[in-house]
Design a protein around this motif. Structure first.
Motif, mmCIF file in Angstrom:
data_model
loop_
_atom_site.group_PDB
_atom_site.id
_atom_site.type_symbol
_atom_site.label_atom_id
_atom_site.label_comp_id
_atom_site.label_asym_id
_atom_site.label_seq_id
_atom_site.Cartn_x
_atom_site.Cartn_y
_atom_site.Cartn_z
ATOM 1 N N LYS A 169 0.831 -1.202 0.000
ATOM 2 C CA LYS A 169 0.000 0.000 0.000
ATOM 3 C C LYS A 169 0.866 1.253 0.000
ATOM 4 O O LYS A 169 0.589 2.208 -0.729
ATOM 5 N N LYS A 170 1.917 1.237 0.810
ATOM 6 C CA LYS A 170 2.819 2.389 0.886
ATOM 7 C C LYS A 170 3.528 2.607 -0.446
ATOM 8 O O LYS A 170 3.660 3.739 -0.917
ATOM 9 N N LYS A 171 3.963 1.515 -1.070
ATOM 10 C CA LYS A 171 4.641 1.599 -2.361
ATOM 11 C C LYS A 171 3.708 2.179 -3.416
ATOM 12 O O LYS A 171 4.112 3.019 -4.217
ATOM 13 N N ALA A 172 2.455 1.763 -3.427
ATOM 14 C CA ALA A 172 1.485 2.272 -4.389
ATOM 15 C C ALA A 172 1.180 3.747 -4.138
ATOM 16 O O ALA A 172 1.020 4.526 -5.081
ATOM 17 N N LYS A 173 1.124 4.111 -2.871
ATOM 18 C CA LYS A 173 0.856 5.514 -2.530
ATOM 19 C C LYS A 173 2.002 6.408 -3.002
ATOM 20 O O LYS A 173 1.769 7.484 -3.564
ATOM 21 N N LEU A 174 3.236 5.964 -2.807
ATOM 22 C CA LEU A 174 4.386 6.745 -3.260
ATOM 23 C C LEU A 174 4.435 6.834 -4.782
ATOM 24 O O LEU A 174 4.782 7.875 -5.340
ATOM 25 N N ALA A 175 4.074 5.757 -5.461
ATOM 26 C CA ALA A 175 4.058 5.765 -6.930
ATOM 27 C C ALA A 175 2.991 6.726 -7.445
ATOM 28 O O ALA A 175 3.219 7.457 -8.411
ATOM 29 N N ALA A 176 1.837 6.745 -6.798
ATOM 30 C CA ALA A 176 0.767 7.654 -7.207
ATOM 31 C C ALA A 176 1.172 9.103 -6.961
ATOM 32 O O ALA A 176 0.884 9.983 -7.778
ATOM 33 N N LYS A 177 1.847 9.333 -5.859
ATOM 34 C CA LYS A 177 2.304 10.687 -5.543
ATOM 35 C C LYS A 177 3.331 11.157 -6.571
ATOM 36 O O LYS A 177 3.294 12.300 -7.026
ATOM 37 N N ALA A 178 4.237 10.282 -6.963
ATOM 38 C CA ALA A 178 5.246 10.629 -7.964
ATOM 39 C C ALA A 178 4.595 10.885 -9.316
ATOM 40 O O ALA A 178 4.990 11.800 -10.042
ATOM 41 N N ALA A 179 3.588 10.108 -9.670
ATOM 42 C CA ALA A 179 2.889 10.305 -10.938
ATOM 43 C C ALA A 179 2.133 11.622 -10.938
ATOM 44 O O ALA A 179 2.120 12.337 -11.945
#
Length: 102
Positions: free
Chosen positions: A64-74
């Motif tokens: 979940k944390k990894k997906a949240k960081l990826a969404a933030k970067a996008a």
């Protein structure tokens, strides 16, 4: 005394080999974060996801944390594109440049 030392050394060697063969490498249980996020998006709870995929709840939180960081970067890169401050593209390799000029 020599026999005792030989027995102790053999026992230590056997113990070391036994532990080395039973040790699992850290990369043996890779977690499929895509599958985890599919389960999260379907509305399941973390404990249920962990039980279904045979992983720990910590792995669910990590995905979940990894997906949240990826969404933030996008989102951040999208904001840069909209504001006109686009990241410059990498220059073309010399071989590709010479092939287009021929």
């Amino acid at each position: 005394m020599k026999k005792f030392a030989l027995v102790v050394a053999s026992a230590m060697l056997a113990t070391t080999v036994a532990f080395a063969t039973n040790a699992r490498p850290a990369f043996a249980n890779k977690v499929d974060c895509d599958a985890v996020m599919n389960e999260v998006n379907s509305g399941k709870h973390n404990k249920d996801i962990a039980a279904d995929l045979n992983i720990s709840t910590t792995s669910v939180y990590r995905c979940k944390k990894k997906a949240k960081l990826a969404a933030k970067a996008a989102t951040k890169s999208l904001a840069h594109t909209k504001s006109g401050r686009e990241v410059p593209a990498a220059p073309a390799p010399a071989a590709a440049a010479s092939a287009t000029t021929k």
